[in-house]
Design a protein around this motif. Structure first.
Motif, PDB file in Angstrom:
ATOM      1  N   ARG A   1      57.162  16.451  74.496  1.00  0.00           N
ATOM      2  CA  ARG A   1      56.805  15.783  75.701  1.00  0.00           C
ATOM      3  C   ARG A   1      55.566  15.965  76.122  1.00  0.00           C
ATOM      4  O   ARG A   1      54.899  15.016  76.546  1.00  0.00           O
ATOM      5  CB  ARG A   1      57.846  16.006  77.027  1.00  0.00           C
ATOM      6  N   LEU A   2      55.056  17.186  75.975  1.00  0.00           N
ATOM      7  CA  LEU A   2      53.613  17.415  76.165  1.00  0.00           C
ATOM      8  C   LEU A   2      52.834  16.591  75.264  1.00  0.00           C
ATOM      9  O   LEU A   2      51.758  16.088  75.725  1.00  0.00           O
ATOM     10  CB  LEU A   2      53.327  18.846  75.936  1.00  0.00           C
ATOM     11  N   TYR A   3      53.209  16.458  74.129  1.00  0.00           N
ATOM     12  CA  TYR A   3      52.296  15.794  72.911  1.00  0.00           C
ATOM     13  C   TYR A   3      52.327  14.524  73.221  1.00  0.00           C
ATOM     14  O   TYR A   3      51.147  13.775  73.569  1.00  0.00           O
ATOM     15  CB  TYR A   3      53.025  15.971  71.627  1.00  0.00           C
ATOM     16  N   CYS A   4      53.530  13.781  73.986  1.00  0.00           N
ATOM     17  CA  CYS A   4      53.529  12.376  74.324  1.00  0.00           C
ATOM     18  C   CYS A   4      52.695  12.377  75.571  1.00  0.00           C
ATOM     19  O   CYS A   4      52.144  11.212  75.523  1.00  0.00           O
ATOM     20  CB  CYS A   4      55.107  12.134  74.353  1.00  0.00           C
ATOM     21  N   SER A   5      52.739  13.080  76.349  1.00  0.00           N
ATOM     22  CA  SER A   5      51.925  12.829  77.800  1.00  0.00           C
ATOM     23  C   SER A   5      50.415  12.780  77.279  1.00  0.00           C
ATOM     24  O   SER A   5      49.597  12.115  77.866  1.00  0.00           O
ATOM     25  CB  SER A   5      52.243  14.218  78.520  1.00  0.00           C
ATOM     26  N   PHE A   6      49.971  13.642  76.302  1.00  0.00           N
ATOM     27  CA  PHE A   6      48.663  13.864  76.049  1.00  0.00           C
ATOM     28  C   PHE A   6      48.343  12.742  75.295  1.00  0.00           C
ATOM     29  O   PHE A   6      47.050  12.165  75.698  1.00  0.00           O
ATOM     30  CB  PHE A   6      48.280  15.065  75.127  1.00  0.00           C
TER      31      PHE A   6
ATOM     32  N   SER B   1      59.861   0.158  72.548  1.00  0.00           N
ATOM     33  CA  SER B   1      59.229  -0.805  71.492  1.00  0.00           C
ATOM     34  C   SER B   1      57.759  -1.263  72.378  1.00  0.00           C
ATOM     35  O   SER B   1      57.410  -2.423  72.566  1.00  0.00           O
ATOM     36  CB  SER B   1      60.135  -2.114  71.871  1.00  0.00           C
ATOM     37  N   THR B   2      57.067  -0.151  72.906  1.00  0.00           N
ATOM     38  CA  THR B   2      56.041  -0.484  73.448  1.00  0.00           C
ATOM     39  C   THR B   2      54.892  -0.388  72.126  1.00  0.00           C
ATOM     40  O   THR B   2      55.124  -0.329  71.120  1.00  0.00           O
ATOM     41  CB  THR B   2      55.360   0.951  74.300  1.00  0.00           C
ATOM     42  N   ARG B   3      53.478  -0.499  72.700  1.00  0.00           N
ATOM     43  CA  ARG B   3      52.286  -0.859  71.638  1.00  0.00           C
ATOM     44  C   ARG B   3      51.829   0.445  70.886  1.00  0.00           C
ATOM     45  O   ARG B   3      50.895   0.516  70.414  1.00  0.00           O
ATOM     46  CB  ARG B   3      51.301  -1.434  72.398  1.00  0.00           C
ATOM     47  N   HIS B   4      52.584   1.578  71.384  1.00  0.00           N
ATOM     48  CA  HIS B   4      51.983   3.019  70.849  1.00  0.00           C
ATOM     49  C   HIS B   4      52.203   3.108  69.422  1.00  0.00           C
ATOM     50  O   HIS B   4      53.312   2.245  68.870  1.00  0.00           O
ATOM     51  CB  HIS B   4      52.668   4.177  71.790  1.00  0.00           C
ATOM     52  N   HIS B   5      51.762   3.879  68.825  1.00  0.00           N
ATOM     53  CA  HIS B   5      52.037   4.196  67.427  1.00  0.00           C
ATOM     54  C   HIS B   5      53.651   4.777  67.409  1.00  0.00           C
ATOM     55  O   HIS B   5      54.331   5.358  68.242  1.00  0.00           O
ATOM     56  CB  HIS B   5      51.075   5.593  67.079  1.00  0.00           C
ATOM     57  N   ILE B   6      54.051   4.376  66.349  1.00  0.00           N
ATOM     58  CA  ILE B   6      55.626   4.394  65.914  1.00  0.00           C
ATOM     59  C   ILE B   6      55.728   5.945  66.238  1.00  0.00           C
ATOM     60  O   ILE B   6      56.949   6.300  66.500  1.00  0.00           O
ATOM     61  CB  ILE B   6      55.869   3.925  64.467  1.00  0.00           C
ATOM     62  N   ILE B   7      55.133   6.883  65.408  1.00  0.00           N
ATOM     63  CA  ILE B   7      55.146   8.223  65.554  1.00  0.00           C
ATOM     64  C   ILE B   7      55.366   8.507  66.812  1.00  0.00           C
ATOM     65  O   ILE B   7      56.520   9.520  67.369  1.00  0.00           O
ATOM     66  CB  ILE B   7      54.237   9.059  64.717  1.00  0.00           C
ATOM     67  N   ASN B   8      54.553   8.074  67.836  1.00  0.00           N
ATOM     68  CA  ASN B   8      54.713   8.813  69.143  1.00  0.00           C
ATOM     69  C   ASN B   8      55.680   8.213  69.986  1.00  0.00           C
ATOM     70  O   ASN B   8      56.387   8.931  70.921  1.00  0.00           O
ATOM     71  CB  ASN B   8      53.452   8.176  69.832  1.00  0.00           C
TER      72      ASN B   8
ATOM     73  N   ALA C   1      61.415   9.280  72.288  1.00  0.00           N
ATOM     74  CA  ALA C   1      62.764   8.921  72.295  1.00  0.00           C
ATOM     75  C   ALA C   1      63.478  10.263  71.876  1.00  0.00           C
ATOM     76  O   ALA C   1      64.437  10.685  72.504  1.00  0.00           O
ATOM     77  CB  ALA C   1      63.130   7.976  71.228  1.00  0.00           C
ATOM     78  N   PHE C   2      63.134  11.155  70.956  1.00  0.00           N
ATOM     79  CA  PHE C   2      63.613  12.369  70.753  1.00  0.00           C
ATOM     80  C   PHE C   2      63.755  13.321  71.759  1.00  0.00           C
ATOM     81  O   PHE C   2      64.711  14.041  71.925  1.00  0.00           O
ATOM     82  CB  PHE C   2      62.840  12.987  69.433  1.00  0.00           C
ATOM     83  N   CYS C   3      62.533  13.395  72.576  1.00  0.00           N
ATOM     84  CA  CYS C   3      62.331  14.431  73.543  1.00  0.00           C
ATOM     85  C   CYS C   3      63.491  14.128  74.801  1.00  0.00           C
ATOM     86  O   CYS C   3      64.069  14.948  75.501  1.00  0.00           O
ATOM     87  CB  CYS C   3      61.047  14.561  74.232  1.00  0.00           C
ATOM     88  N   VAL C   4      63.437  12.664  74.980  1.00  0.00           N
ATOM     89  CA  VAL C   4      64.419  12.167  75.986  1.00  0.00           C
ATOM     90  C   VAL C   4      65.924  12.546  75.748  1.00  0.00           C
ATOM     91  O   VAL C   4      66.747  13.084  76.565  1.00  0.00           O
ATOM     92  CB  VAL C   4      64.450  10.459  76.171  1.00  0.00           C
ATOM     93  N   TYR C   5      66.440  12.224  74.266  1.00  0.00           N
ATOM     94  CA  TYR C   5      67.698  12.642  74.054  1.00  0.00           C
ATOM     95  C   TYR C   5      67.954  14.067  73.945  1.00  0.00           C
ATOM     96  O   TYR C   5      68.898  14.468  74.552  1.00  0.00           O
ATOM     97  CB  TYR C   5      67.997  11.965  72.628  1.00  0.00           C
ATOM     98  N   LEU C   6      67.086  14.946  73.443  1.00  0.00           N
ATOM     99  CA  LEU C   6      67.278  16.105  73.460  1.00  0.00           C
ATOM    100  C   LEU C   6      67.225  17.019  74.634  1.00  0.00           C
ATOM    101  O   LEU C   6      68.004  18.028  74.999  1.00  0.00           O
ATOM    102  CB  LEU C   6      66.017  16.949  72.478  1.00  0.00           C
ATOM    103  N   GLU C   7      66.502  16.451  75.711  1.00  0.00           N
ATOM    104  CA  GLU C   7      66.752  17.011  77.182  1.00  0.00           C
ATOM    105  C   GLU C   7      67.968  16.919  77.576  1.00  0.00           C
ATOM    106  O   GLU C   7      68.653  17.825  78.358  1.00  0.00           O
ATOM    107  CB  GLU C   7      65.548  16.316  77.865  1.00  0.00           C
TER     108      GLU C   7
END
Length: 272
Positions: free
Chosen positions: A91-96, A155-162, A167-173
């Motif tokens: 999530r921190l990576y996504c925030s940055f 489905s935002t305009r961000h890179h697919i990896i991001n 999504a992964f951090c939302v589900y894992l939390e």
């Protein structure tokens, strides 16, 4: 002569004797009542998310106190701490890379303290770690979360990896606390500081869930549209609700134990 029970203790005892469906009904009604109360008194709903992070930090502070003063990590799930560190790091990576804000700073502080707890359990207090009780396989949650994030993501305009990481951090939390619940299920007895920590997690998850629900209501559903299209907006909301209800049963017995003046929480079999 037996001491007379207070009205609250009488009500709690009556609820405990009710069938699961009745308990679930009362839980939903209570949650909805608290949501209405929060909507009335909290005008800036972002404060609920900040409060959620603050309560989570308080819970970790209780763990730190237990580790430093009592010199034991008995009853604490190392796997839950590792899963927490994992979703916080992602999530921190996504925030940055997506949006840097106050939440980024709060997550940074929480990640640092969580890593310190992991360090204490793995290296300093390893002899007191109940490894045989902490037997929930991590891949039971990590793999399904990774698979679902591949199928359902923003489905935002961000890179697919991001977007996949998000999504992964939302589900894992949502499911990161399951190993801790397994430890408590295996021991059936939860000492005070661990019980306080898990209860703090439950409150934090509820505040986070309330934040999302009230934001959606205030925006007339536009927030869900802003998150993207397809199943992703629904999955975000569902994840918040799931992580709240996972801890609801424990929180009920925690409050009941607290009202009864018991320092050590004894869980009935099959509770968690």
């Amino acid at each position: 002569m037996k001491a007379e029970k207070s009205p609250i203790q009488t009500v709690m005892s009556w609820i405990r004797r009710q069938p699961p469906k009745v308990k679930a009904f009362f839980a939903v009604v209570t949650a909805m009542t608290v949501l209405v109360f929060l909507k009335v008194i909290v005008h800036e709903h972002d404060n609920l998310f900040i409060a959620s992070e603050a309560v989570h930090a308080l819970g970790i502070s209780l763990l730190i106190y237990k580790l430093t003063k009592e010199k034991t990590c008995a009853g604490i799930s190392l796997k839950t701490q590792e899963l927490t560190a994992l979703f916080l790091a992602v999530r921190l990576y996504c925030s940055f890379v997506m949006e840097f804000d106050l939440h980024t700073l709060l997550d940074s502080a929480t990640l640092v303290t969580t890593l310190w707890v992991i360090y204490m359990i793995r290296l300093k207090l390893r002899p007191t770690y109940m490894e045989d009780k902490d037997n929930f396989p991590i891949y039971y949650v990590v793999v399904p979360c990774a698979v679902v994030s591949l199928l359902i993501h923003p489905s935002t305009r961000h890179h697919i990896i991001n977007r996949l990481f998000w999504a992964f951090c939302v589900y894992l939390e949502a499911v990161s606390v399951l190993p801790q619940l397994r430890v408590m299920q295996n021991t059936q007895i939860v000492e005070p500081f661990t019980a306080h920590y898990v209860f703090a997690l439950g409150i934090a998850r509820f505040l986070s869930c309330a934040h999302w629900i009230l934001q959606v209501l205030d925006s007339g559903g536009r927030l869900l549209t802003a998150l993207g299209y397809g199943l992703w907006p629904i999955m975000v909301l569902l994840s918040e609700i799931v992580q709240t209800f996972i801890l609801a049963d424990f929180c009920y017995y925690y409050v009941q134990s607290l009202m009864g003046g018991q320092l050590v929480l004894r869980l009935p079999s099959g509770v968690v």
